[in-house]
Design an enzyme around this catalytic site. Structure first.
Site, PDB file in Angstrom:
ATOM      1  N   LYS A  28       0.562  -1.170  -0.113  1.00  0.00           N
ATOM      2  CA  LYS A  28      -0.211   0.301  -0.054  1.00  0.00           C
ATOM      3  C   LYS A  28       1.018   1.758   0.422  1.00  0.00           C
ATOM      4  O   LYS A  28       1.705   1.384   0.803  1.00  0.00           O
ATOM      5  CB  LYS A  28      -1.054   0.092   1.465  1.00  0.00           C
ATOM      6  CG  LYS A  28      -1.656  -1.279   1.406  1.00  0.00           C
ATOM      7  CD  LYS A  28      -2.371  -0.861   2.405  1.00  0.00           C
ATOM      8  CE  LYS A  28      -2.271  -0.909   3.315  1.00  0.00           C
ATOM      9  NZ  LYS A  28      -2.761  -1.806   5.167  1.00  0.00           N
ATOM     10  N   THR A  65      -8.736   9.385   7.464  1.00  0.00           N
ATOM     11  CA  THR A  65      -7.880   8.304   6.955  1.00  0.00           C
ATOM     12  C   THR A  65      -8.049   7.141   8.224  1.00  0.00           C
ATOM     13  O   THR A  65      -7.595   6.375   7.237  1.00  0.00           O
ATOM     14  CB  THR A  65      -6.469   8.038   6.273  1.00  0.00           C
ATOM     15  OG1 THR A  65      -5.966   8.591   7.313  1.00  0.00           O
ATOM     16  CG2 THR A  65      -6.756   9.177   4.846  1.00  0.00           C
ATOM     17  N   GLY A 111      -8.553   3.772   9.181  1.00  0.00           N
ATOM     18  CA  GLY A 111      -9.745   2.392   9.037  1.00  0.00           C
ATOM     19  C   GLY A 111      -9.148   2.472   7.903  1.00  0.00           C
ATOM     20  O   GLY A 111     -10.162   1.340   7.028  1.00  0.00           O
ATOM     21  N   THR A 112      -8.705   3.086   6.852  1.00  0.00           N
ATOM     22  CA  THR A 112      -8.294   2.673   5.607  1.00  0.00           C
ATOM     23  C   THR A 112      -7.564   1.480   5.161  1.00  0.00           C
ATOM     24  O   THR A 112      -7.799   1.165   4.164  1.00  0.00           O
ATOM     25  CB  THR A 112      -7.196   3.919   4.502  1.00  0.00           C
ATOM     26  OG1 THR A 112      -6.030   3.766   5.683  1.00  0.00           O
ATOM     27  CG2 THR A 112      -7.675   5.177   4.629  1.00  0.00           C
ATOM     28  N   GLY A 113      -6.449   0.793   6.102  1.00  0.00           N
ATOM     29  CA  GLY A 113      -5.953  -0.147   5.818  1.00  0.00           C
ATOM     30  C   GLY A 113      -7.136  -1.598   5.737  1.00  0.00           C
ATOM     31  O   GLY A 113      -7.000  -2.879   5.794  1.00  0.00           O
ATOM     32  N   CYS A 114      -7.590  -1.426   7.223  1.00  0.00           N
ATOM     33  CA  CYS A 114      -9.338  -2.161   7.262  1.00  0.00           C
ATOM     34  C   CYS A 114     -10.286  -2.380   5.945  1.00  0.00           C
ATOM     35  O   CYS A 114     -10.387  -3.667   5.968  1.00  0.00           O
ATOM     36  CB  CYS A 114      -9.773  -1.790   8.776  1.00  0.00           C
ATOM     37  SG  CYS A 114      -8.883  -1.571  10.056  1.00  0.00           S
TER      38      CYS A 114
END
Length: 290
Positions: A196, A229, A231-234
């Protein structure tokens, strides 16, 4: 201030469906709970629902968390974690699994053992640090995650700092660096790795899908200037799991998730949640945008 519409007739004018059994795409998220609702289990279930997938859940830890900080973390007892997994998989036909916050080596080993026999795709998001900077993975658990969990990953979704920690290397500073680290993570057993680009610099944000067969796919978007941003990874990992649950290939699930998350970030500033790093807008296609 939110106001209910004066005429609520249309709210209840929903179509009636004949009773007909249909195939339901089902995903399971195994992760920690975020009391602020922006990340973890809450973000996963929102993303799954927004993408037309029925979400089930196993909670590995409870966090006292908001948009500014994680103030407390309590791991769930190992037997309860295992019992949750057994309860879901023994009854419900789960098509794909997303794994997020596991916190300790004992929890990682418990989850991996409980998933023995599951042969569907597994998306692993190696959650280490919250958006606020608070640690969510014990130092001693990094090796366990690397040695025990990564080999089970159909898709591994690290951000650049997480990839560096997992490999014991410096953080990637170029696209080629990111690709090489993705290849190194595939060498650890992951079938595919999404490197990412959210932590990189520059006006363009690029994510790289690195497959163990050497195929590289990159998707780029203009970097969005927003502090919201959380919680973007989740959200990305659970969105990929949602695509896999619906039968998409890994590249197609990656593309769908990338597009969905980009729009969720674009709409993030239409929400007014907290005073720190607010969440992305998981339901941007349904409400809240003019």
């Amino acid at each position: 201030m939110f106001q209910c519409p004066r005429d609520t007739t249309d709210l209840f004018a929903l179509p009636l469906y004949e009773a007909e059994q249909i195939m339901t795409a089902i995903a399971l998220t195994i992760a920690g709970s975020d009391s602020g609702g922006g990340a973890g289990i809450q973000a996963d279930l929102k993303a799954m629902s927004a993408l037309g997938v029925f979400g089930t859940s196993v909670i590995t830890a409870v966090t006292a968390q908001n948009t500014k900080a994680v103030t407390a973390v309590q791991g769930i007892e190992l037997d309860i974690i295992a019992a949750q997994i057994d309860a879901v998989l023994s009854d419900i036909n789960v098509n794909a699994i997303k794994i997020g916050m596991l916190a300790t080596s004992d929890i990682i080993n418990t989850v991996v053992a409980a998933l023995d026999g599951f042969d569907g795709p597994i998306v692993v998001d190696p959650v280490m640090i919250a958006k606020s900077g608070d640690a969510l993975l014990a130092d001693e658990a990094v090796k366990t995650l690397r040695d025990v969990l990564i080999p089970r990953a159909t898709v591994l979704t690290p951000n650049l700092p997480e990839a560096a920690v997992l490999l014991g290397q410096g953080e990637a500073t170029t696209g080629q660096d990111a690709i090489e680290q993705g290849k190194a993570l595939c060498d650890l057993g992951a079938k595919t790795v999404v490197m990412k680009g959210g932590h990189a610099s520059g006006e363009v944000c690029t994510d790289y899908l690195v497959e163990s067969n050497g195929t590289i796919t990159d998707l780029s978007v203009e970097r969005i200037e927003t502090k919201n941003t959380h919680g973007t990874g989740c959200t990305l990992s659970s969105s990929i799991a949602s695509g896999l649950a619906k039968g998409l290939s890994v590249p197609d699930a990656f593309a769908q998730a990338h597009h969905y998350l980009n729009n969720a970030i674009l709409a993030a500033d239409t929400l007014d949640i907290g005073n720190g790093h607010g969440p992305v807008h998981h339901f941007h296609a349904l409400w809240g945008r003019n």
